[in-house]
Design a protein around this motif. Structure first.
Motif, PDB file in Angstrom:
ATOM      1  N   HIS A 213      -5.680   8.205  -0.129  1.00  0.00           N
ATOM      2  CA  HIS A 213      -4.224   8.219  -0.193  1.00  0.00           C
ATOM      3  C   HIS A 213      -3.670   9.518   0.385  1.00  0.00           C
ATOM      4  O   HIS A 213      -4.343  10.545   0.380  1.00  0.00           O
ATOM      5  CB  HIS A 213      -3.734   8.091  -1.634  1.00  0.00           C
ATOM      6  CG  HIS A 213      -4.033   6.769  -2.271  1.00  0.00           C
ATOM      7  ND1 HIS A 213      -5.306   6.410  -2.663  1.00  0.00           N
ATOM      8  CD2 HIS A 213      -3.232   5.718  -2.585  1.00  0.00           C
ATOM      9  CE1 HIS A 213      -5.272   5.200  -3.199  1.00  0.00           C
ATOM     10  NE2 HIS A 213      -4.024   4.761  -3.172  1.00  0.00           N
TER      11      HIS A 213
ATOM     12  N   ASN B  15       0.939   6.798  -0.044  1.00  0.00           N
ATOM     13  CA  ASN B  15       0.532   5.872   1.004  1.00  0.00           C
ATOM     14  C   ASN B  15      -0.990   5.736   1.021  1.00  0.00           C
ATOM     15  O   ASN B  15      -1.711   6.717   1.157  1.00  0.00           O
ATOM     16  CB  ASN B  15       1.017   6.386   2.368  1.00  0.00           C
ATOM     17  CG  ASN B  15       0.659   5.427   3.493  1.00  0.00           C
ATOM     18  OD1 ASN B  15       0.588   4.222   3.282  1.00  0.00           O
ATOM     19  ND2 ASN B  15       0.422   5.957   4.675  1.00  0.00           N
ATOM     20  N   GLN B  16      -1.478   4.517   0.855  1.00  0.00           N
ATOM     21  CA  GLN B  16      -2.916   4.262   0.937  1.00  0.00           C
ATOM     22  C   GLN B  16      -3.271   3.968   2.386  1.00  0.00           C
ATOM     23  O   GLN B  16      -2.862   2.957   2.946  1.00  0.00           O
ATOM     24  CB  GLN B  16      -3.311   3.081   0.054  1.00  0.00           C
ATOM     25  CG  GLN B  16      -4.810   2.783   0.103  1.00  0.00           C
ATOM     26  CD  GLN B  16      -5.202   1.672  -0.872  1.00  0.00           C
ATOM     27  OE1 GLN B  16      -4.463   1.365  -1.799  1.00  0.00           O
ATOM     28  NE2 GLN B  16      -6.360   1.075  -0.638  1.00  0.00           N
TER      29      GLN B  16
ATOM     30  N   GLU C 111       0.810  -1.214   0.000  1.00  0.00           N
ATOM     31  CA  GLU C 111       0.000   0.000   0.000  1.00  0.00           C
ATOM     32  C   GLU C 111       0.841   1.260   0.000  1.00  0.00           C
ATOM     33  O   GLU C 111       0.315   2.362   0.081  1.00  0.00           O
ATOM     34  CB  GLU C 111      -0.932  -0.007   1.214  1.00  0.00           C
ATOM     35  CG  GLU C 111      -1.939  -1.164   1.189  1.00  0.00           C
ATOM     36  CD  GLU C 111      -2.861  -1.144   2.393  1.00  0.00           C
ATOM     37  OE1 GLU C 111      -2.555  -0.397   3.354  1.00  0.00           O
ATOM     38  OE2 GLU C 111      -3.867  -1.875   2.378  1.00  0.00           O
TER      39      GLU C 111
ATOM     40  N   HIS D 213      -9.362   2.446   2.041  1.00  0.00           N
ATOM     41  CA  HIS D 213      -9.784   2.114   0.681  1.00  0.00           C
ATOM     42  C   HIS D 213     -10.087   3.373  -0.122  1.00  0.00           C
ATOM     43  O   HIS D 213     -10.970   4.148   0.216  1.00  0.00           O
ATOM     44  CB  HIS D 213     -11.024   1.222   0.713  1.00  0.00           C
ATOM     45  CG  HIS D 213     -11.502   0.836  -0.659  1.00  0.00           C
ATOM     46  ND1 HIS D 213     -10.772   0.021  -1.494  1.00  0.00           N
ATOM     47  CD2 HIS D 213     -12.618   1.191  -1.351  1.00  0.00           C
ATOM     48  CE1 HIS D 213     -11.427  -0.134  -2.634  1.00  0.00           C
ATOM     49  NE2 HIS D 213     -12.549   0.564  -2.563  1.00  0.00           N
TER      50      HIS D 213
END
Length: 277
Positions: A212, A205-206, A181, A209
């Motif tokens: 970001h 960076n996630q 992620e 869901h």
């Protein structure tokens, strides 16, 4: 009447965007821009053809790619950049970021990166219009296209206020990461006599869901320290930049949403989350 004036006149009076009629005139202007003929950008702005170019960008035809290439070249000039929002150029470019044509995406991302260079006002307006999530979507989808990857990363950096010129010598490299992620890209500039190197780090960076955060860091370090960093990075998976004497020049985080980017294009937002100077 010279060829440039003739091209501007023909485009300004057009009522139908006929590819066969307008393409030669757009190519004439593109050639003039590439040959760096004086005042061409001013002539284009004063001619009043920018709304026509914006309309051509929205058309799904061969004229769209030619128009995007011309806009990308004209975006090098401040007088053109200042007119892009009010004439519909910017909104058309943002729509094009949803295209699947990689050549079109390349010209579009270059134009956006140039438009927001050296202007905090234009950076803020593009952030509010959702430029970041669209650029990130392109970046992640076509990361194997080096030219497109570089163009999107440079646009993101300029939206974060890095103000990197379009003749940037940054060479980008995607760094492997154990966390799927997190995507990390390092951009290194050409070394100056082997003593100083600038390092730009873009980290995607996630954190949930479709959500970001993007951090952009610009650092200065010596070439020897940068090589030492790479050596230690091979031996150890984590290494603090500070232990190598990096001088942090700029750090900025942008929080954005990529949720429903393709399914629902209206749900786009981006904003400056926090900044350390």
């Amino acid at each position: 009447m010279d060829s440039i004036s003739a091209a501007l006149g023909a485009i300004s009076v057009t009522t139908e965007l006929v590819v066969e009629e307008l393409e030669p005139h757009i190519e004439t202007l593109l050639t003039a821009v590439r040959e760096k003929k004086s005042s061409i950008a001013e002539q284009v702005v004063e001619s009043g053809i920018l709304p026509v170019l914006a309309q051509a960008l929205r058309r799904k035809s061969a004229l769209t790619v030619h128009s995007a290439r011309l806009v990308a070249e004209l975006s090098r000039e401040a007088c053109f950049r200042d007119s892009c929002f009010e004439t519909g150029i910017v909104s058309a470019l943002l729509t094009l970021l949803l295209s699947e044509n990689q050549e079109l995406l390349l010209h579009t991302s270059r134009a956006i990166g140039r438009i927001c260079c050296d202007s905090y006002l234009q950076q803020d307006r593009l952030l509010r219009l959702g430029a970041v999530p669209r650029l990130l979507s392109v970046l992640l989808q076509y990361c194997e296209n080096e030219a497109l990857l570089s163009s999107c990363l440079l646009a993101v950096c300029n939206l974060a206020g890095m103000n990197e010129q379009d003749d940037s010598t940054l060479v980008w490299e995607k760094r492997s990461n154990f966390d799927e992620e997190v995507h990390v890209f390092h951009g290194t500039s050409q070394h100056s006599f082997g003593f100083v190197s600038a390092v730009t780090v873009v980290r995607l960076n996630q954190w949930s869901h479709g959500q970001h955060s993007v951090s952009v860091e610009v650092q200065k370090c010596s070439t020897l320290l940068w090589k030492e960093h790479n050596r230690y990075r091979t031996e150890r998976h984590s290494l603090s930049f500070t232990c190598l004497g990096f001088l942090l020049k700029f750090y900025k985080v942008i929080k954005c949403s990529m949720r429903n980017l393709t399914k629902n294009r209206s749900h786009l937002r981006s904003a400056v989350f926090h900044t350390f100077l």
